[in-house]
Design an enzyme around this catalytic site. Structure first.
Site, mmCIF file in Angstrom:
data_model
loop_
_atom_site.group_PDB
_atom_site.id
_atom_site.type_symbol
_atom_site.label_atom_id
_atom_site.label_comp_id
_atom_site.label_asym_id
_atom_site.label_seq_id
_atom_site.Cartn_x
_atom_site.Cartn_y
_atom_site.Cartn_z
ATOM 1 N N GLU A 258 43.756 37.900 122.595
ATOM 2 C CA GLU A 258 45.172 38.365 121.298
ATOM 3 C C GLU A 258 43.873 38.623 119.944
ATOM 4 O OE1 GLU A 258 46.587 33.579 121.107
ATOM 5 O OE2 GLU A 258 46.829 34.268 122.621
ATOM 6 N N PRO A 259 42.987 40.121 119.702
ATOM 7 C CA PRO A 259 42.826 40.439 118.721
ATOM 8 C C PRO A 259 43.419 40.711 117.871
ATOM 9 C CG PRO A 259 42.751 42.524 120.480
ATOM 10 C CD PRO A 259 43.444 40.904 120.913
ATOM 11 N N GLY A 260 43.058 39.515 116.418
ATOM 12 C CA GLY A 260 44.399 41.064 115.130
ATOM 13 C C GLY A 260 43.240 41.517 114.145
ATOM 14 N N ARG A 293 40.389 36.967 99.999
ATOM 15 C CA ARG A 293 39.231 36.557 101.852
ATOM 16 C C ARG A 293 38.183 35.991 100.095
ATOM 17 N NH1 ARG A 293 37.531 39.011 104.452
ATOM 18 N NH2 ARG A 293 37.358 37.563 106.585
ATOM 19 N N TYR A 297 37.315 32.291 100.958
ATOM 20 C CA TYR A 297 35.797 31.786 102.133
ATOM 21 C C TYR A 297 34.550 32.410 101.570
ATOM 22 C CZ TYR A 297 40.522 32.490 105.328
ATOM 23 O OH TYR A 297 41.322 32.770 106.031
ATOM 24 N N CYS A 324 43.426 33.451 85.726
ATOM 25 C CA CYS A 324 42.300 32.503 85.304
ATOM 26 C C CYS A 324 41.932 31.719 86.030
ATOM 27 C CB CYS A 324 43.747 31.796 84.149
ATOM 28 S SG CYS A 324 44.542 33.254 83.510
ATOM 29 N N GLU A 325 41.088 32.303 86.550
ATOM 30 C CA GLU A 325 40.431 31.202 87.766
ATOM 31 C C GLU A 325 39.098 31.451 87.806
ATOM 32 O OE1 GLU A 325 41.779 29.269 90.758
ATOM 33 O OE2 GLU A 325 43.717 29.448 90.026
ATOM 34 N N TYR A 353 44.382 39.913 106.797
ATOM 35 C CA TYR A 353 44.331 39.270 106.447
ATOM 36 C C TYR A 353 44.570 39.964 104.431
ATOM 37 C CZ TYR A 353 43.661 37.325 111.248
ATOM 38 O OH TYR A 353 43.896 36.883 112.442
HETATM 39 N N1 LLP Z 1 45.682 33.872 118.297
HETATM 40 C C1 LLP Z 1 45.247 32.783 117.768
HETATM 41 C C2 LLP Z 1 46.490 31.941 118.095
HETATM 42 C C3 LLP Z 1 45.167 33.010 116.018
HETATM 43 O O1 LLP Z 1 45.200 31.800 115.261
HETATM 44 C C4 LLP Z 1 44.155 34.073 115.350
HETATM 45 C C5 LLP Z 1 44.108 33.796 113.459
HETATM 46 C C6 LLP Z 1 43.832 34.889 116.057
HETATM 47 C C7 LLP Z 1 44.827 34.455 118.236
HETATM 48 C C8 LLP Z 1 43.286 36.131 115.466
HETATM 49 O O2 LLP Z 1 42.836 36.208 115.251
HETATM 50 P P1 LLP Z 1 41.423 37.084 115.126
HETATM 51 O O3 LLP Z 1 41.178 38.228 116.098
HETATM 52 O O4 LLP Z 1 42.192 38.475 114.606
HETATM 53 O O5 LLP Z 1 40.135 37.137 114.621
HETATM 54 N N2 LLP Z 1 42.710 34.723 107.470
HETATM 55 C C9 LLP Z 1 41.079 34.482 107.620
HETATM 56 C C10 LLP Z 1 41.232 34.613 109.179
HETATM 57 C C11 LLP Z 1 41.922 33.481 110.172
HETATM 58 C C12 LLP Z 1 42.370 33.367 111.514
HETATM 59 C C13 LLP Z 1 43.484 32.035 112.218
HETATM 60 N N3 LLP Z 1 43.385 32.556 113.349
HETATM 61 C C14 LLP Z 1 40.304 35.564 107.310
HETATM 62 O O6 LLP Z 1 40.478 36.079 106.689
HETATM 63 O O7 LLP Z 1 39.544 35.966 107.781
#
Ligand code: LLP
Length: 386
Positions: A258-260, A293, A297, A324-325, A353
């Site tokens: 499940e890449p995002g 981000r 982080y 203002c932070e 993200y």
């Molecule tokens: N599958 C599930 C169930 C997830 O919770 C996530 C991300 C993904 C797949 C995708 O993960 P990826 O391939 O993108 O690493 N906001 C953070 C990232 C939080 C990711 C949460 N879950 C950032 O800005 O780095």
């Protein structure tokens, strides 16, 4: 030289659409999808919608035949509207409401639950013929502590004993088809880690299948593929990960990833105008509400002067937003060329993200989004107005 996105002038885009502005390069997204398909020919790729849910971007990913990983009813609806094949979609919930469960049942997607109590709630609404449970293997990895989601003390998934109980219960309710899921962290640039995950989940599956007398149909190792943000970071060698996984993965079940981030991160640029130069601060018109981000982080994003990408570095400077932070910063002591009021800066690797985590905090309304394809560009989300 001026910074270009696809074959478009970044300065012209900033002029036409205004700033701050998210711009995505369609060709780069397609390229990343191609790389994934080539490296993992036998893996079902489900795009994690949470990384970037712009409807046009979802449409183009759906048209490539990928599935989608959705975390609630809204993301499920985004995926449906974008034309994803629902039989390739997964609903991976954390603390879902009954409305989320209803929607997942209605769309007949693979339901992935991370607690027994949620299964008990689900069967009061309806019992699917296939169920997936999320196991937390007790470890995780990610670029920042906030994005390590596996391990003891995190809210995600169940340990192996509870997972076993969950499958037992599902079996007793007549569920006949099973999947198992694991997601341990995000932005991992260690290639061996993905092999390790595959081995770990295979072992778990072997034990569960023996004890439960069931066969899994799908095994999901989640997302987590990282991309380089910083100079010292190297791009993942996907082909090598794919080859190794195909050797070690022996189970007949469909393997899912499940890449995002990997699909969309590098395609995105945030164009922002320099409004103020004050002491050792460069003030821009994007804030932590536009790109969270760095504040959340401490994440590093490359920042370049869009009007002259080759200008020599002459200063170490802080780049900050209008909020203002003290957390409203994009870079601290960053080596930069000479910068003037009115210049355009390009904050890079923001396709994942980025916009999805934007808010209206401090009256900084959400920016517009533009999709570039070679020399063509189109508005894919209007700038938010008061
Ligand atoms: N599958 C599930 C169930 C997830 O919770 C996530 C991300 C993904 C797949 C995708 O993960 P990826 O391939 O993108 O690493 N906001 C953070 C990232 C939080 C990711 C949460 N879950 C950032 O800005 O780095």
């Amino acid at each position: 030289m001026e910074f270009r996105i696809g074959d478009c002038s970044s300065l012209e885009l900033a002029k036409i659409y205004g700033t701050p502005l998210y711009v995505y390069d369609k060709i780069m997204i397609l390229q990343r999808i191609k790389e994934l398909k080539e490296a993992f020919p036998n893996v079902q790729i489900c795009y994690a919608v949470k990384a970037n849910s712009n409807p046009e971007i979802l449409k183009l990913i759906a048209a490539e035949g990928l599935g989608a990983d959705c975390s609630n009813r809204i993301e499920l609806e985004y995926a449906r509207r974008a034309g994803f094949d629902m039989s390739k979609c997964i609903f991976t919930s954390v603390n879902p409401k009954n409305e989320d469960l209803e929607k997942a049942l209605e769309l007949d997607v693979l339901i992935n639950l991370d607690d027994i109590s949620i299964f008990k709630r689900l069967v009061k609404i309806g019992t699917p013929d296939k169920i997936c449970f999320r196991i937390n293997p007790g470890f995780g990895k990610g670029k920042f502590p906030g994005i390590v989601v596996g391990g003891h003390g995190t809210k995600f998934g169940m340990n192996e004993d509870l997972t076993l109980e969950a499958f037992k219960l599902a079996k007793s309710f007549g569920v006949k088809r099973f999947g198992i899921h694991m997601m341990t962290g995000s932005c991992v640039l260690n290639e061996e880690y993905f092999e390790e995950l595959t081995l770990v989940i295979q072992d778990i599956v072997e034990r569960l299948e023996k004890t439960l007398d069931i066969k899994f149909e799908s095994i999901d190792i989640g997302g987590g593929l990282g991309v380089p943000y910083e100079k010292h970071e190297r791009k993942l060698n996907l082909k090598s990960i794919g080859d190794k996984i195909s050797i070690i993965y022996k189970h007949p079940a469909k393997l899912i990833m499940e890449p995002g981030r990997f699909i969309v991160a590098e395609s995105g640029t945030l164009l922002t105008e320099v409004t103020t130069i004050k002491n050792n601060f460069i003030g821009i018109d994007a804030g932590m509400s536009t790109l969270l981000r760095p504040a959340l982080y401490g994440a590093y994003h490359p920042i370049i002067l869009a009007n002259n990408t080759e200008a020599e570095f002459v200063q170490e400077i802080n780049i900050v937003g209008p909020i203002c932070e003290n957390t409203d910063f994009f870079a601290k002591n960053r080596a930069m060329p000479k910068i003037n009021e009115g210049d355009i800066l390009a904050i890079q690797v923001v396709g994942a993200y980025g916009f999805v985590m934007a808010s209206q905090y401090n009256g900084i309304l959400r920016p517009a989004e533009v999709l570039v394809e070679h020399s063509e560009h189109k508005l894919i989300r209007e700038r938010e107005l008061i």
